[in-house]
Every structure is written in C-alpha cells, then in structure tokens.
Design a protein around this motif. Sequence first.
Motif: not given
Length: 240
Positions: A121-125, A128-130, A138-140, A206-209
Amino acid sequence: MMSSTMKKLIFFATYNEAGNVASLIQGIRKAEQNADILIVDDSSTDGTLEILEGMKSEALTLIVRPSKSGLGSAHLLAFKYAIDHSYDVLVTMDGDLSHDPADIPRLISGVGDGSDFVIGSRYAPGGACDYTGYRKYLSLLGNFVARQLLGINLHEFTTSLRAFKVKSLEKIDFSTIDVSGYSFFLTMVVRAHLAKFKFAEIPIHFHERNSGASKIPPLEIIRAVKQLFYLLYVKRFKAA
Ligand SMILES: Nc1nc2c(ncn2[C@@H]2O[C@H](COP(=O)(O)OP(=O)(O)OP(=O)(O)O)[C@@H](O)[C@H]2O)c(=O)[nH]1
Ligand SMILES: [Mg+2]
C-alpha cells in the motif's frame, strides 16, 4: 503457516520491459531464494523475450502469449497457474521495477500470519508514491474515492503488488470477473471483500517505472470510473 515452509510463486507480466526484467529477476531471487517465478509475456518486441529466455531455470517459468492481451488476463492466468500447481502463496507485481522486490518477504509474512490478501500500500501510513503532477493526484483521489464509496477500510485499491493465500483464491468465481482493463485490481479487492477475505495492508514505496514506456491507455481512467460505479452496484445488491 510458517513463511519458510510455504510453496511460493512470484508473478509479473511483461510487455516491452527489456530495461527492467534482468534486475527485477535478480532482485526477486535475492529477496526470496526458495520462490518460483512465473512471467507472462505478450510477445514483446524490444528484446525482453531474449533476456527472459537466457534467464530461464527450473524455478522460472515463462509463458508467452501470441499478442498483447491485457494485464488483467495475465494476472488471472497467474491465479489459475498458482491454484493448478498447488502453491501456498502467490505474490503479484509489476515488471517495470516500480515495485521493490525487497518488499516481497513482508508481504509473504502477512499471508503466513493468517491474511488471505495482503496489499502493498502506497497510501497506508508509512507508504510512499513517487508519482508527480496530475498522476499523483489522480491516483490519490481514485483510491480515496474508492475507499469512501465502497466503504472498504483500505487505503490502496489499485496497485498490483499483492500476496494471496492461494487456497482462498479458489473461492472466487473468476468467470464473472472483467479482466479487460486496469480496474481489474480494484475489482479483485471488491470480490475478495465479498468473499470475506481477511485483508492486510503493508506500506510500500512505489517508484516511477525504471525504464521503458507506460502501457496504460489514456482512456483507462474513464473506464475505471465506470467500473467503480458498477462495483458499487455489485457490492450493494449482489453476493460474491
Ligand atoms: N503481458 C502483458 N503485460 C502487460 C500488458 N500491459 C502492461 N503490462 C505489464 O504490466 C506491468 C504494469 O504496466 P505499466 O504500463 O507499468 O502500468 P503502470 O505501472 O500502471 O503505469 P506506469 O506508472 O506508467 O508504469 C508492466 O510490467 C507492463 O509491462 C499486457 O497487455 N500484457
Ligand atoms: Mg508501471
């Protein structure tokens, strides 16, 4: 079940990921020495296949489909493969190094601790998402709206880094799942929720491709919104 005694399968799909697959496979082998790897490639044209052929081993199975047939159907194939080959746990991820193979042991532990479905999960405490720019928002927003509308207490519905207890996957009727779009990942959460799966969320970065091009068609967002409302209907008025 103890993580060390489980029969494990790690899956990812590839379409033109020549710059990524070798390091990804090395990363997986380093993180999980005893896991098998399954890759579904849709006849990549950029040299991905040659790299994969060169890395094949008893523990690495490559399935090549004749043409680009979509990510959802590739994941479904992996579910069926894991069930047919009696794996205990299946980990799914992207093939572009957006997901860190070093996270795999934590996901598998979640299944070992009794969860049916562990979401990276990128959005759980702690996650992180790059993503930057409009994709970030949009993703958030997409994940926030899914949580509110569906009333499912998770922070992440859309990324593919997940671990499943394979026995539990058998409870889902896959013949009624639409696999044509990227909303397959959202659909799976709702279907698993209806099937009373025990969920766990594990924070990830989560990293950028790493390299190569995105395969998401721009119109996919409209389809995803449509699918969200359809799932809302399914969740309200139908059983699993
Ligand atoms: N076999 C197969 N793999 C696919 C297909 N579409 C995408 N993939 C793979 O699925 C993974 C996720 O696709 P991406 O294009 O990276 O999607 P994304 O991560 O949501 O988008 P980006 O953030 O732009 O990378 C990658 O490993 C792709 O190579 C497909 O039709 N067939
Ligand atoms: Mg990607």
